[in-house]
Scaffold this active site. Structure first.
Site, short mmCIF file in Angstrom:
data_model
loop_
_atom_site.label_atom_id
_atom_site.label_comp_id
_atom_site.label_asym_id
_atom_site.label_seq_id
_atom_site.Cartn_x
_atom_site.Cartn_y
_atom_site.Cartn_z
N THR A 15 -32.24 52.34 41.58
CA THR A 15 -33.26 51.69 42.39
C THR A 15 -32.99 51.91 43.87
O THR A 15 -31.88 51.70 44.35
CB THR A 15 -33.28 50.18 42.09
OG1 THR A 15 -33.50 49.98 40.69
CG2 THR A 15 -34.38 49.49 42.88
N ALA A 30 -27.63 56.91 58.44
CA ALA A 30 -28.42 56.15 59.42
C ALA A 30 -27.55 55.38 60.40
O ALA A 30 -27.94 55.16 61.55
CB ALA A 30 -29.35 55.18 58.69
N CYS A 78 -12.39 57.70 59.27
CA CYS A 78 -11.88 57.79 57.91
C CYS A 78 -10.38 58.08 57.86
O CYS A 78 -9.77 58.01 56.81
CB CYS A 78 -12.64 58.87 57.13
SG CYS A 78 -14.37 58.45 56.89
#
Length: 395
Positions: A238, A201, A328
């Site tokens: 979760t 996102a 990265c």
């Protein structure tokens, strides 16, 4: 100092709409989505609404979307599960992949003895799909092809529809890292028959720590994080409810404004190419980066006609945030693997690659500031006129 941000391929600033949506959820919908009480089910409904939203964008079913923390996790899950659970013995990939794909493939080679075949790019960063077809037909081993849709350093597009067809015809699985292209263009996975894809996102003004994996229905893929039935038992733990809502809001905003934003970014990129060409003699552009229809509009890979390993720091000191390659590997002292594939020895010795990446927030004034700063740096090297020989690359 007013800071200029030109590193949107690394991450993008959160939009106000996304912040507002996430804050609202954190304040009011704090239940665990796995709980059966009302507060838990309210959170679950939010997650499923976003799942349907993503599925509608990709023209697939909601069950084929698995929420993860990012593209790196999605890519790891897909590649490792293909080897561990789907019987893949051979992977066809390229040296141009993002580290999260490249290193995961090497890990599977080391741990599981997987055969790895690398497709080598030409001097523009393109792959010979006839060579891919030849490799697909050359072995009876179950094969996974993993090739990114839009390169994170050059922006080069891969014809993933054609690759998916070749894989389908030859009984291979196809995974594509779509992190850079997702939400920046129309996508239809009902027509593009790839098996797996990934998304983060934060590449389209959503939150870090929220992404998804597309897993084609009935692929048989299994999770690598165990401990619960969340996400169709493919990703235990979760769920990050506010992050998923932020992803959904970012996607909603991106799709609503896509035509306007893409038009603006294309204009900015064209302006950047023109300004750099006019002000820095000998500047070049890597791959198809400067070609509108053959690369992602958000990325411009520049080759400066002087060698300056400190250019990122020098620009930062001038208030310009930019990258010399993938985020990265931006701290590395040597060129990225992508640049090593595309540049000649002379270019690596005498030139400096720079990745400029745009968003709908980028302005022409910011491009002017970048151009002026680069021109000033070039002058310190006594650069007035440079002729870089036409590129030759031996693979």
């Amino acid at each position: 100092m007013n800071r200029i941000y030109l590193d949107n391929a690394a991450t993008t600033p959160l939009s106000e709409e996304v912040i507002d949506a996430m804050v609202s959820v954190m304040k009011t919908t704090y239940g665990n989505p796995s709980s059966t009480h009302t507060l838990g089910q309210e959170a679950k409904i939010l997650i499923e609404n976003v799942r349907r939203q993503v599925a509608d964008y990709l023209h697939i079913t909601p069950a084929e979307i698995i929420f993860t923390s990012c593209g790196t996790e999605s890519n790891n899950m897909i590649i490792k599960s293909c080897v561990n659970h789907l019987g893949v013995e051979r992977i066809i990939t390229s040296p141009m992949e993002h580290k999260c794909v490249a290193e995961t493939v090497l890990d599977m080679k080391k741990r599981r003895g997987i055969e790895v075949v690398y497709l080598r790019p030409d001097q523009k960063g393109d792959f010979d799909l006839a060579k891919l077809e030849e490799e697909l037909k050359s072995s009876g081993k179950k094969t996974l092809v993993t090739l990114m849709h839009a390169n994170n350093e050059t922006g080069n597009f891969l014809d993933i529809k054609k690759v998916a067809e070749l894989c389908h015809e030859n009984g291979a699985l196809f995974h594509s890292d779509t992190v850079q292209s997702m939400a920046h263009m129309a996508m239809n996975f009902d027509e593009i028959l790839l098996d797996f894809a990934s998304c983060s996102a934060h590449k389209f003004h959503g939150p870090k720590g929220s992404g998804f994996a597309f897993v084609r229905k009935a692929s048989g893929l299994k999770g690598i994080i165990t401990g619960g039935p969340q996400e169709r038992s493919l990703r235990a733990g979760t769920e990050n409810v506010s992050g998923i809502v932020g992803l959904g809001k970012a996607l909603e905003v991106a799709l609503k404004n896509m035509d306007r934003d893409i038009s603006h970014i294309k204009e900015i990129k064209k302006y950047a190419v023109e300004r750099l060409k006019s002000e820095i003699e000998g500047v070049k552009f890597n791959g198809h980066s400067a070609e509108e229809d053959r690369s992602l509009c958000t990325v411009l890979s520049v080759l400066l006609p002087f060698k300056d390993p400190m250019i990122g720091l020098k620009l930062d000191m001038k208030g310009i945030a930019i990258s010399q390659g993938s985020a990265c590997s931006s701290g590395a002292s040597k060129p990225s693997m992508v640049m090593m594939m595309l540049l000649t020895e002379e270019e690596m010795e005498k030139c400096t690659p720079l990745r400029v990446s745009f968003s709908h927030l980028t302005t022409k004034e910011e491009i002017d500031a970048l151009t002026d700063a680069l021109k000033e740096i070039a002058n310190t090297f006594g650069i007035e006129k440079t002729n870089i020989a036409d590129r030759q690359i031996t693979l």
